[in-house]
Design an enzyme around this catalytic site. Sequence first.
Site, short mmCIF file in Angstrom:
data_model
loop_
_atom_site.label_atom_id
_atom_site.label_comp_id
_atom_site.label_asym_id
_atom_site.label_seq_id
_atom_site.Cartn_x
_atom_site.Cartn_y
_atom_site.Cartn_z
N SER A 38 0.83 -1.20 0.00
CA SER A 38 0.00 0.00 0.00
C SER A 38 0.87 1.26 0.00
O SER A 38 1.66 1.48 -0.90
CB SER A 38 -0.97 -0.03 1.19
OG SER A 38 -1.87 1.04 1.15
N ASP B 277 -2.17 6.37 -3.74
CA ASP B 277 -1.03 5.71 -3.10
C ASP B 277 -0.58 4.55 -3.99
O ASP B 277 -1.05 4.40 -5.12
CB ASP B 277 -1.41 5.24 -1.70
CG ASP B 277 -2.42 4.11 -1.71
OD1 ASP B 277 -3.18 4.01 -2.69
OD2 ASP B 277 -2.47 3.33 -0.75
N ASP C 270 -1.03 1.26 -4.16
CA ASP C 270 -1.95 0.25 -4.70
C ASP C 270 -3.31 0.83 -5.06
O ASP C 270 -4.26 0.10 -5.34
CB ASP C 270 -2.11 -0.91 -3.72
CG ASP C 270 -2.87 -0.54 -2.46
OD1 ASP C 270 -2.73 0.61 -2.00
OD2 ASP C 270 -3.59 -1.41 -1.93
N ASP D 247 -5.77 2.45 -3.50
CA ASP D 247 -7.00 2.39 -2.70
C ASP D 247 -7.15 3.65 -1.84
O ASP D 247 -8.11 3.77 -1.08
CB ASP D 247 -7.07 1.12 -1.86
CG ASP D 247 -6.01 1.04 -0.76
OD1 ASP D 247 -5.09 1.89 -0.75
OD2 ASP D 247 -6.10 0.13 0.08
#
Length: 464
Positions: free
Chosen positions: A95, A231, A233, A235
Amino acid sequence: MAAKFGTSGLRGLADDLSDVVVRRYVSVFIDAFPHSGVMVVGRDLRASSPRIMDAVVAAASSEGMQVLDCGVLPTPALAFECAALGAPGVMVTGSHIPADRNGLKFYTRDGEFTKADEDVLLRRVSEGRTSSGKREGRVTACDALERYAARYRDFFSEGALSGRRIGVWQHSSAAREVLPEILRALGAEVISLAPSDNFVAVDTEAIAGGVRDRLVDWAAAHRLAAIVSTDGDADRPLLADEAGAVVPGDILGPITARLLGARHLVTTVSANTMVEAMNHFESISRCRIGSPYVIEVMEEKIASGIAGVLGYEPNGGVLLGFEAQAGGRVLAPLMTRDAVLPIVAVLVAASQSTVSELVSSLPQRRTATDRLEDVPPEVSAAIVADVLSGQPDLLPAELGKIRAIDTLDGARLTMENGVILTIRPSGNAPELRCYVEAQNADIAVGVLADMMARLAKIVADCRK
């Protein structure tokens, strides 16, 4: 330090996620949770992600699974594919945390991994249970990214962003190709900004000063209506207005909810109280920080028959718990944190004005957040305990006395002058986080700077 579950997903140093460790977790995951022989896998753009994903694929294949290899894609795109197929999935991603770290995010065929699911998996791993691994499965390519893009192209009206010049800071985001594609499909002119071959850790709750300066420069140089990014990834969204000023995630969430017709909201204890002051929604529930906790409350509401439930977090991620409708078009629920939905929704909501005008029309409560990195969890916990015990010199005197304390997640202090402070250890990395809410952005930023200096001194003293 061994990998462990944080706020959302298994996290640790990339070296801690060895092939042996990854295969153990994935094999037990397949053995412990229902499936029909199909598993979806994907990854972000970290340097360690290809190796870790190879280990995931090898483990799943050795259990006889048909592995759908989605390659690089946003975490919510993988979740959307899992939901469509009724299949479990594993996303290789750290992440927003630093590049030397990574993680695994699990999805059951019923949706995002819950804290109860984590307990089951950890218990089975600790017991040394694994599946037989006697059969060899097969690996096939998966076009999940196209279906995810179509989700937004088909719901938001064609030409919704016509005449808008949008900058996309691509860096190393897993959405750096699909996000511009979606915006162009809705009529926007897209300016690509600073793609990177090296992984860039973007924390949408703690945007560094240098990044903020770049956003301002880009907005002026390219005459942009907004700048968007995510960010690692994808999400967690990042959205800046036409002047390059970042719009906090807990403002993106309520704007998105209002546009989609949500009636009941779930957000974290650290989110801006502006949403209550809007007087627009039928109910607002608060929970601990982390999407599993948001989902838990959302599911309770939905199970009780409540309609129009939407969740969001201060990092900007939005979780859609109902079927949104507009002009005969339908947007299916997606009960995982998503960055593209709030980005597109806020740009559409501001299509007849500017982003800054849209934001200024909302009640004037604003937030600012930051973090101290490389702070051991035990040090962060001790600092939170000192705050709760009234340790002198921790809080600026001008804030006055503490009027109320909430310990649902860390220390959330409502001060005499109306400022709200939240101090808590991160659930994903060795970091100490501080959130400030105040009457306006200038006050919030000023108090945050003071608090971060105080916290940094305390941490430094602990290291002596």
